[in-house]
Design a protein around this motif. Structure first.
Motif, PDB file in Angstrom:
ATOM      1  N   ARG A  16       0.842  -1.193   0.000  1.00 39.53           N
ATOM      2  CA  ARG A  16       0.000   0.000   0.000  1.00 39.53           C
ATOM      3  C   ARG A  16       0.875   1.241   0.000  1.00 39.53           C
ATOM      4  N   ALA A  17       0.381   2.282  -0.658  1.00 38.60           N
ATOM      5  CA  ALA A  17       1.059   3.571  -0.589  1.00 38.60           C
ATOM      6  C   ALA A  17       0.812   4.161   0.794  1.00 38.60           C
ATOM      7  N   PRO A  18       1.757   4.936   1.312  1.00 42.53           N
ATOM      8  CA  PRO A  18       1.516   5.559   2.614  1.00 42.53           C
ATOM      9  C   PRO A  18       0.292   6.468   2.549  1.00 42.53           C
ATOM     10  N   ALA A  19      -0.477   6.479   3.627  1.00 44.86           N
ATOM     11  CA  ALA A  19      -1.670   7.319   3.672  1.00 44.86           C
ATOM     12  C   ALA A  19      -1.257   8.782   3.690  1.00 44.86           C
ATOM     13  N   SER A  20      -2.065   9.620   3.061  1.00 46.94           N
ATOM     14  CA  SER A  20      -1.777  11.046   3.061  1.00 46.94           C
ATOM     15  C   SER A  20      -2.877  11.779   3.820  1.00 46.94           C
ATOM     16  N   HIS A  21      -2.520  12.925   4.365  1.00 47.51           N
ATOM     17  CA  HIS A  21      -3.461  13.740   5.121  1.00 47.51           C
ATOM     18  C   HIS A  21      -4.546  14.310   4.209  1.00 47.51           C
ATOM     19  N   HIS A  22      -5.750  14.443   4.752  1.00 44.04           N
ATOM     20  CA  HIS A  22      -6.854  15.067   4.029  1.00 44.04           C
ATOM     21  C   HIS A  22      -7.124  16.425   4.674  1.00 44.04           C
ATOM     22  N   PRO A  23      -6.823  17.521   3.973  1.00 43.81           N
ATOM     23  CA  PRO A  23      -6.926  18.854   4.561  1.00 43.81           C
ATOM     24  C   PRO A  23      -8.359  19.376   4.618  1.00 43.81           C
ATOM     25  N   SER A  24      -8.532  20.447   5.397  1.00 43.03           N
ATOM     26  CA  SER A  24      -9.798  21.168   5.427  1.00 43.03           C
ATOM     27  C   SER A  24      -9.808  22.188   4.297  1.00 43.03           C
ATOM     28  N   SER A  25     -10.915  22.276   3.606  1.00 43.70           N
ATOM     29  CA  SER A  25     -11.039  23.256   2.517  1.00 43.70           C
ATOM     30  C   SER A  25     -11.207  24.673   3.062  1.00 43.70           C
ATOM     31  N   GLU A  31      -2.147  26.674   7.433  1.00 48.17           N
ATOM     32  CA  GLU A  31      -2.905  26.193   8.588  1.00 48.17           C
ATOM     33  C   GLU A  31      -3.042  24.676   8.565  1.00 48.17           C
ATOM     34  N   ASN A  32      -3.333  24.114   7.391  1.00 49.11           N
ATOM     35  CA  ASN A  32      -3.425  22.657   7.278  1.00 49.11           C
ATOM     36  C   ASN A  32      -2.099  22.002   7.628  1.00 49.11           C
ATOM     37  N   ASN A  33      -0.993  22.547   7.129  1.00 52.09           N
ATOM     38  CA  ASN A  33       0.322  21.963   7.426  1.00 52.09           C
ATOM     39  C   ASN A  33       0.664  22.076   8.905  1.00 52.09           C
ATOM     40  N   SER A  34       0.283  23.188   9.544  1.00 54.64           N
ATOM     41  CA  SER A  34       0.489  23.318  10.991  1.00 54.64           C
ATOM     42  C   SER A  34      -0.287  22.240  11.735  1.00 54.64           C
ATOM     43  N   LEU A  35      -1.530  22.021  11.304  1.00 53.47           N
ATOM     44  CA  LEU A  35      -2.376  20.990  11.906  1.00 53.47           C
ATOM     45  C   LEU A  35      -1.736  19.619  11.762  1.00 53.47           C
ATOM     46  N   PHE A  36      -1.271  19.291  10.576  1.00 48.49           N
ATOM     47  CA  PHE A  36      -0.675  17.975  10.342  1.00 48.49           C
ATOM     48  C   PHE A  36       0.520  17.751  11.261  1.00 48.49           C
ATOM     49  N   CYS A  43       0.721   9.331  12.569  1.00 44.06           N
ATOM     50  CA  CYS A  43      -0.721   9.586  12.643  1.00 44.06           C
ATOM     51  C   CYS A  43      -1.112  10.335  11.378  1.00 44.06           C
ATOM     52  N   VAL A  44      -2.266   9.992  10.837  1.00 46.19           N
ATOM     53  CA  VAL A  44      -2.731  10.647   9.622  1.00 46.19           C
ATOM     54  C   VAL A  44      -4.208  10.990   9.779  1.00 46.19           C
ATOM     55  N   THR A  45      -4.585  12.171   9.289  1.00 48.85           N
ATOM     56  CA  THR A  45      -5.986  12.555   9.321  1.00 48.85           C
ATOM     57  C   THR A  45      -6.671  12.105   8.033  1.00 48.85           C
ATOM     58  N   LEU A  46      -7.726  11.338   8.187  1.00 47.43           N
ATOM     59  CA  LEU A  46      -8.479  10.808   7.048  1.00 47.43           C
ATOM     60  C   LEU A  46      -9.598  11.753   6.640  1.00 47.43           C
ATOM     61  N   ALA A  47      -9.965  12.682   7.524  1.00 48.35           N
ATOM     62  CA  ALA A  47     -10.961  13.719   7.250  1.00 48.35           C
ATOM     63  C   ALA A  47     -10.691  14.871   8.205  1.00 48.35           C
ATOM     64  N   VAL A  73      -8.600  10.683  12.932  1.00 50.54           N
ATOM     65  CA  VAL A  73      -7.187  10.318  12.912  1.00 50.54           C
ATOM     66  C   VAL A  73      -7.003   8.810  12.982  1.00 50.54           C
ATOM     67  N   LYS A  74      -6.185   8.309  12.059  1.00 52.69           N
ATOM     68  CA  LYS A  74      -5.678   6.942  12.167  1.00 52.69           C
ATOM     69  C   LYS A  74      -4.370   7.057  12.933  1.00 52.69           C
ATOM     70  N   ASP A  75      -4.385   6.546  14.160  1.00 48.80           N
ATOM     71  CA  ASP A  75      -3.228   6.630  15.051  1.00 48.80           C
ATOM     72  C   ASP A  75      -2.520   5.278  15.019  1.00 48.80           C
ATOM     73  N   ASN A  76      -1.501   5.176  14.173  1.00 50.68           N
ATOM     74  CA  ASN A  76      -0.800   3.907  13.998  1.00 50.68           C
ATOM     75  C   ASN A  76      -0.092   3.419  15.258  1.00 50.68           C
ATOM     76  N   PRO A  77       0.603   4.290  16.021  1.00 50.66           N
ATOM     77  CA  PRO A  77       1.254   3.785  17.240  1.00 50.66           C
ATOM     78  C   PRO A  77       0.256   3.183  18.238  1.00 50.66           C
ATOM     79  N   ASN A  78      -0.940   3.769  18.342  1.00 56.19           N
ATOM     80  CA  ASN A  78      -1.958   3.236  19.264  1.00 56.19           C
ATOM     81  C   ASN A  78      -2.864   2.196  18.609  1.00 56.19           C
ATOM     82  N   ARG A  79      -2.670   1.979  17.320  1.00 51.00           N
ATOM     83  CA  ARG A  79      -3.472   1.015  16.558  1.00 51.00           C
ATOM     84  C   ARG A  79      -4.968   1.254  16.749  1.00 51.00           C
ATOM     85  N   SER A  80      -5.372   2.535  16.583  1.00 52.14           N
ATOM     86  CA  SER A  80      -6.767   2.886  16.788  1.00 52.14           C
ATOM     87  C   SER A  80      -7.121   4.125  15.968  1.00 52.14           C
TER      88      SER A  80
END
Length: 161
Positions: A16-25, A31-36, A43-47, A73-80
């Motif tokens: 799988r390709a690494p997941a990418s962040h989904h920004p707010s429009s 601001e989106n990059n600061s949030l990420f 951790c990656v934001t899916l929405a 958020v998909k939190d990979n270290p916490n697997r949740s």
């Protein structure tokens, strides 16, 4: 020696390709990059959406808890997976709720979504109905995927119009 070399031990092949962040429009790229950057490693934001968080303690009326940027958020270290709200201005996490096994996500209004936390009922009042719809779709897809993996209906989607 013949054939390809195996990948280094710290690089797993997942196919799988690494997941990418989904920004707010509603936010700027900055601001989106600061949030990420606030999300944490792996951790990656899916929405992502701008919201007000409301809580109803002991079945009482809704009270505004905070305003910020909500991430699923998909939190990979916490697997949740978590619903987390951040303040970009203060560079801090304001609130969070983990998706638990019996998690039920309701959409009584296109712009207002509700669910139970450990202590009370929570509501997300979205600044944009478009972001609310995207957020709902991502969470509902994750709930469905978890149900399919477990072969159960322990996670629920609750009615929207």
């Amino acid at each position: 020696m013949s054939g390809p070399l195996p990948p280094p031990p710290n690089q797993r092949r997942t196919g799988r390709a690494p997941a990418s962040h989904h920004p707010s429009s509603l936010l700027s790229d900055q601001e989106n990059n600061s949030l990420f950057g606030l999300l944490g490693k792996k951790c990656v934001t899916l929405a992502t959406a701008v919201v007000q968080v409301y809580l109803a303690q002991n079945g009482n009326k809704w009270q505004k808890r905070c305003t910020g940027v909500c991430c699923f958020v998909k939190d990979n270290p916490n697997r949740s997976y978590y619903i987390r709200v951040y303040s970009i201005r203060n560079e801090s996490k304001l609130w969070e709720q983990e998706l638990y096994n019996q998690f039920k996500y309701s959409t009584p209004r296109p712009y207002f979504h509700t669910f139970d936390t450990d202590k009370c009922r929570a509501g997300l009042n979205f600044a944009s109905e478009n972001e609310a719809m995207k957020f709902k779709n991502v969470i509902e897809d994750k709930i469905r995927n978890r149900q399919d993996k477990r072969g159960t209906t322990s996670l629920s989607l609750c009615g929207s119009n």
